[in-house]
Design a protein around this motif. Structure first.
Motif, PDB file in Angstrom:
ATOM      1  N   UNK A 182       0.832  -1.209   0.000  1.00  0.00           N
ATOM      2  CA  UNK A 182       0.000   0.000   0.000  1.00  0.00           C
ATOM      3  C   UNK A 182       0.867   1.260   0.000  1.00  0.00           C
ATOM      4  N   UNK A 183       1.937   1.251   0.801  1.00  0.00           N
ATOM      5  CA  UNK A 183       2.853   2.402   0.833  1.00  0.00           C
ATOM      6  C   UNK A 183       3.561   2.548  -0.515  1.00  0.00           C
ATOM      7  N   UNK A 184       3.930   1.405  -1.114  1.00  0.00           N
ATOM      8  CA  UNK A 184       4.564   1.440  -2.434  1.00  0.00           C
ATOM      9  C   UNK A 184       3.663   2.076  -3.485  1.00  0.00           C
ATOM     10  N   UNK A 185       2.375   1.729  -3.440  1.00  0.00           N
ATOM     11  CA  UNK A 185       1.410   2.320  -4.376  1.00  0.00           C
ATOM     12  C   UNK A 185       1.277   3.818  -4.154  1.00  0.00           C
ATOM     13  N   UNK A 186       1.308   4.228  -2.896  1.00  0.00           N
ATOM     14  CA  UNK A 186       1.243   5.666  -2.596  1.00  0.00           C
ATOM     15  C   UNK A 186       2.464   6.388  -3.162  1.00  0.00           C
ATOM     16  N   UNK A 187       3.630   5.791  -2.991  1.00  0.00           N
ATOM     17  CA  UNK A 187       4.851   6.409  -3.513  1.00  0.00           C
ATOM     18  C   UNK A 187       4.777   6.572  -5.032  1.00  0.00           C
ATOM     19  N   UNK A 188       4.309   5.534  -5.716  1.00  0.00           N
ATOM     20  CA  UNK A 188       4.181   5.627  -7.183  1.00  0.00           C
ATOM     21  C   UNK A 188       3.205   6.723  -7.579  1.00  0.00           C
ATOM     22  N   UNK A 189       2.078   6.769  -6.883  1.00  0.00           N
ATOM     23  CA  UNK A 189       1.063   7.767  -7.210  1.00  0.00           C
ATOM     24  C   UNK A 189       1.567   9.187  -6.992  1.00  0.00           C
ATOM     25  N   UNK A 190       2.437   9.367  -6.002  1.00  0.00           N
ATOM     26  CA  UNK A 190       2.962  10.700  -5.698  1.00  0.00           C
ATOM     27  C   UNK A 190       4.243  11.009  -6.466  1.00  0.00           C
ATOM     28  N   UNK A 259      23.772   1.758  12.353  1.00  0.00           N
ATOM     29  CA  UNK A 259      24.862   2.715  12.170  1.00  0.00           C
ATOM     30  C   UNK A 259      25.080   3.074  10.702  1.00  0.00           C
ATOM     31  N   UNK A 260      24.573   2.246   9.786  1.00  0.00           N
ATOM     32  CA  UNK A 260      24.759   2.515   8.367  1.00  0.00           C
ATOM     33  C   UNK A 260      23.682   3.388   7.755  1.00  0.00           C
ATOM     34  N   UNK A 261      22.757   3.885   8.568  1.00  0.00           N
ATOM     35  CA  UNK A 261      21.650   4.678   8.033  1.00  0.00           C
ATOM     36  C   UNK A 261      22.117   5.955   7.330  1.00  0.00           C
ATOM     37  N   UNK A 262      23.014   6.757   7.919  1.00  0.00           N
ATOM     38  CA  UNK A 262      23.449   7.975   7.211  1.00  0.00           C
ATOM     39  C   UNK A 262      24.050   7.676   5.841  1.00  0.00           C
ATOM     40  N   UNK A 263      24.860   6.635   5.724  1.00  0.00           N
ATOM     41  CA  UNK A 263      25.452   6.294   4.422  1.00  0.00           C
ATOM     42  C   UNK A 263      24.384   5.862   3.425  1.00  0.00           C
ATOM     43  N   UNK A 264      23.350   5.169   3.910  1.00  0.00           N
ATOM     44  CA  UNK A 264      22.276   4.738   3.021  1.00  0.00           C
ATOM     45  C   UNK A 264      21.520   5.941   2.458  1.00  0.00           C
ATOM     46  N   UNK A 265      21.353   6.981   3.267  1.00  0.00           N
ATOM     47  CA  UNK A 265      20.704   8.202   2.776  1.00  0.00           C
ATOM     48  C   UNK A 265      21.539   8.821   1.657  1.00  0.00           C
ATOM     49  N   UNK A 266      22.849   8.803   1.828  1.00  0.00           N
ATOM     50  CA  UNK A 266      23.737   9.349   0.797  1.00  0.00           C
ATOM     51  C   UNK A 266      23.636   8.553  -0.497  1.00  0.00           C
ATOM     52  N   UNK A 267      23.213   7.284  -0.386  1.00  0.00           N
ATOM     53  CA  UNK A 267      23.094   6.434  -1.567  1.00  0.00           C
ATOM     54  C   UNK A 267      21.829   6.666  -2.376  1.00  0.00           C
ATOM     55  N   UNK A 268      20.976   7.597  -1.923  1.00  0.00           N
ATOM     56  CA  UNK A 268      19.724   7.875  -2.639  1.00  0.00           C
ATOM     57  C   UNK A 268      19.872   9.045  -3.620  1.00  0.00           C
ATOM     58  N   UNK A 269      21.074   9.269  -4.068  1.00  0.00           N
ATOM     59  CA  UNK A 269      21.355  10.345  -5.037  1.00  0.00           C
ATOM     60  C   UNK A 269      20.459  10.197  -6.274  1.00  0.00           C
ATOM     61  N   UNK A 270      19.866  11.313  -6.671  1.00  0.00           N
ATOM     62  CA  UNK A 270      19.029  11.324  -7.863  1.00  0.00           C
ATOM     63  C   UNK A 270      17.630  10.791  -7.660  1.00  0.00           C
ATOM     64  N   UNK A 271      17.303  10.316  -6.459  1.00  0.00           N
ATOM     65  CA  UNK A 271      15.980   9.759  -6.177  1.00  0.00           C
ATOM     66  C   UNK A 271      15.061  10.835  -5.594  1.00  0.00           C
ATOM     67  N   UNK A 272      13.764  10.654  -5.815  1.00  0.00           N
ATOM     68  CA  UNK A 272      12.770  11.494  -5.161  1.00  0.00           C
ATOM     69  C   UNK A 272      12.379  10.813  -3.858  1.00  0.00           C
ATOM     70  N   UNK A 273      12.647  11.476  -2.733  1.00  0.00           N
ATOM     71  CA  UNK A 273      12.480  10.853  -1.418  1.00  0.00           C
ATOM     72  C   UNK A 273      11.514  11.675  -0.568  1.00  0.00           C
ATOM     73  N   UNK A 274      10.502  11.017  -0.026  1.00  0.00           N
ATOM     74  CA  UNK A 274       9.520  11.663   0.838  1.00  0.00           C
ATOM     75  C   UNK A 274       9.976  11.574   2.292  1.00  0.00           C
ATOM     76  N   UNK A 275       9.916  12.711   2.989  1.00  0.00           N
ATOM     77  CA  UNK A 275      10.309  12.791   4.400  1.00  0.00           C
ATOM     78  C   UNK A 275       9.211  13.529   5.154  1.00  0.00           C
ATOM     79  N   UNK A 276       8.835  13.014   6.318  1.00  0.00           N
ATOM     80  CA  UNK A 276       7.817  13.679   7.132  1.00  0.00           C
ATOM     81  C   UNK A 276       8.436  14.897   7.825  1.00  0.00           C
ATOM     82  N   UNK A 277       7.836  16.090   7.672  1.00  0.00           N
ATOM     83  CA  UNK A 277       8.437  17.286   8.268  1.00  0.00           C
ATOM     84  C   UNK A 277       8.376  17.319   9.789  1.00  0.00           C
TER      85      UNK A 277
END
Length: 610
Positions: A182-190, A259-277
């Motif tokens: 369901x979340x995947x479908x929302x991401x595609x729709x947005x 501990x690898x979370x910050x590096x994983x964020x850096x790996x999303x180069x060029x992607x459209x990423x949704x973040x809750x404010x």
């Protein structure tokens, strides 16, 4: 040698700030997930100042030439508590929302001052707001790479290493795969490739996992990146991962070290990423933007589906409430017997209530610290008893208890206000007490009986609860209702019943069938007594003859007798008296099979019509 005094701790922090060429630092009660309740490792404000409340912040400057050079900011709930716990020689007291951190810094920080903040403990919205205020005086907010307070907190606890637990579909009602799809479908729709989910209860709901890393909220410390194909990456400490968890998550959820979370964020180069404010801390957005991702701020896509309970979750809540109601009823009977002696104090009462809950089985934790409030303490809506404040419950007085339990099938939250008599039965509540109690009861009944069209927001119902108090020229300074989770957070958004003034979060949220809210109007006379009556309510479709459109109402979930000694019957209408009789008949029907002997006799007596 450990620093035992708050003065020594404050001095050590100032030395660390000077070593880092910072002129000040902001210390919030917060963790990397913007949680309401945080683990011991994140209780930085309490360590520095001594303040034990659940919301607040402090600012520390290195320059003490004008005043204390430090301030602590709390809202009206903690006006009394902060003065009891925090030394005014070390910290000025500031009241939120009248006073703001940015405004205080603009007034007190020197020109060109560098004020540090931990980007893992604040949202970008907060950073932008405070930066704008401080910029007017030339001061600048500076993100730190590591928290300077942690450098001087010598005995800081480690984050919990307890294993993550599985919430079975028996209680969840839907599989994690279905939710992720369901979340995947929302991401595609947005038009997004991924969403960063950082709120701990959102991760728990999405993956059908729970944990014991935070007191009162059964969550596991972790981050999650959800992808548009329904897969996800869970960032969690390796010691928290069991074979059962790995099997439960399956191949579509990749396990990675937290501990690898910050590096994983850096790996999303060029992607459209949704973040809750509201739940995505500033560091997340900063790392993504630094990596070249396109950051879009949207509400966490799990929040609304999490709030709308499915049929299995709804039944789970009913089951948990029935078990909890029997425990609370036994406690109220015990209190009626024992408290008139004058030998029961607030801590003893809170411990006895927990013991009754544990006897009824399946209790995993309390859902929040019990508010066990005698006499004048009941006039503090968010009072929390400790060894220093503990008061003996005076015979011939009002006692308020607000409490809840965490059960695998649901989360409970109930408040009862009762009259504690004297051994000879001579003491009676005053006319004022009965008037105020009955007006609170009338407001509670008005919410319970409300029928409203689809599209109604919580703010539109709030006056239903306040109208009878307003008619007497009084009010209460808290919301009327908050959302509640399913074996998750006892304060769950996005729905609320509250005044919309000030743009309070959730007040404009449309109510949907399946949402659970508290119904808790109150009245508080400072220094004298306080009153609150709270049940949980489930939003449900309501058939209305001749209705033009869809309508909703509430199914009451909480069943425990409401104190009859404080009711002024003459103030109740025939419809309200009928509500009382109908409610207490349901109380007896649900609880009587669980009680025996004197407890059952007490229940039968308390459930009679007025």
């Amino acid at each position: 040698m450990l620093m035992q005094t708050h003065e020594a701790r404050l001095a050590a922090l100032r030395q660390e700030l000077k070593a880092r060429e910072l002129d000040g630092f902001v210390v919030p009660i917060s963790d990397e997930h913007m949680s309401e309740y945080v683990g011991a490792y994140a209780q930085r404000l309490a360590w520095l100042t001594g303040f034990g409340g659940s919301a607040g912040s402090a600012v520390v400057l290195t320059d003490t030439s004008q005043g204390t050079g430090a301030a602590i900011f709390v809202d009206g709930r903690y006006t009394v508590q902060v003065r009891d716990q925090v030394d005014e020689k070390l910290f000025e007291y500031r009241s939120v929302p009248k006073d703001t951190i940015g405004g205080w810094l603009a007034e007190h920080a020197g020109k060109s001052a560098r004020i540090g903040y931990d980007p893992w403990l604040h949202t970008q919205k907060w950073v932008d707001q405070v930066s704008k205020q401080t910029a007017r005086k030339g001061a600048k907010l500076v993100p730190v790479e590591s928290n300077p307070l942690d450098a001087v907190w010598q005995d800081r606890p480690e984050p919990s290493s307890a294993p993550a637990l599985i919430q079975s579909d028996e209680y969840a009602g839907r599989s994690s795969a279905e939710k992720r799809s369901e979340i995947g479908e929302w991401l595609k729709a947005e038009g997004h490739d991924a969403a960063v989910i950082s709120a701990l209860d959102s991760i728990a709901w999405l993956l059908n996992i729970r944990g014991s890393d935070v007191d009162r909220t059964p969550v596991a410390l972790s981050y999650l990146i959800a992808h548009d194909d329904g897969t996800a990456e869970l960032f969690i400490a390796p010691e928290k991962v069991t074979p059962e968890l790995t099997q439960h998550l399956g191949n579509a959820v990749t396990l990675r070290d937290r501990a690898g979370f910050p590096d994983a964020l850096a790996g999303l180069k060029g992607k459209s990423v949704s973040v809750d404010p509201d739940y995505g801390v500033a560091a997340i957005g900063q790392l993504l933007e630094g990596a070249g991702a396109n950051v879009c701020f949207n509400r966490d896509p799990t929040i609304l589906p999490k709030a709308i309970k499915n049929k299995v979750e709804q039944q789970g809540h009913r089951d948990a409430q029935a078990r909890d109601g029997a425990a609370v009823s036994r406690f109220l009977h015990w209190l009626e017997r024992e408290a008139p002696s004058g030998e029961i104090d607030e801590l003893t009462a809170a411990a006895k209530l927990r013991a009754f809950r544990e006897e009824h089985g399946d209790l995993r934790d309390l859902s929040f610290d019990t508010i066990s409030a005698a006499g004048p303490h009941a006039a503090l809506p968010h009072y929390r008893v400790d060894e220093d404040s503990n008061l003996t419950i005076p015979p011939g007085s009002i006692y308020l208890v607000d409490s809840g339990g965490q059960y695998p099938s649901g989360t409970t939250d109930i408040t009862r206000t009762v009259w504690v008599g004297t051994p000879d039965g001579s003491a009676q509540p005053s006319a004022e007490m009965k008037d105020r109690y009955t007006r609170v009861l009338k407001g509670h009944i008005a919410i319970s009986r409300a029928i409203f069209p689809q599209g109604t927001a919580g703010s539109q119902l709030d006056a239903f609860a306040r109208q009878f108090l307003w008619a007497a020229g009084v009010d209460y300074a808290h919301g009327t209702g908050h959302g509640v989770g399913s074996f998750l957070s006892v304060h769950e958004g996005p729905q609320r019943i509250a005044k919309s003034a000030g743009g309070q979060a959730g007040t404009d949220q449309e109510l949907f069938a399946g949402m659970i809210l508290s119904n808790e109007p109150g009245y508080y006379k400072q220094g004298a007594f306080g009153i609150r009556i709270e049940n949980l309510e489930l939003v449900e479709p309501r058939e209305v003859e001749g209705a033009e459109g869809e309508y909703l109402g509430f199914e009451t979930l909480t069943f425990v007798p409401i104190d009859r000694k404080l009711v002024e019957k003459s103030l109740l209408t025939p419809e309200e008296l009928q509500w009382w009789s109908d409610y207490h008949k349901r109380v007896f029907d649900i609880l009587s099979p669980q009680l025996v002997g004197d407890d059952l006799a007490w229940l039968e007596r308390e459930c009679q019509p007025l």
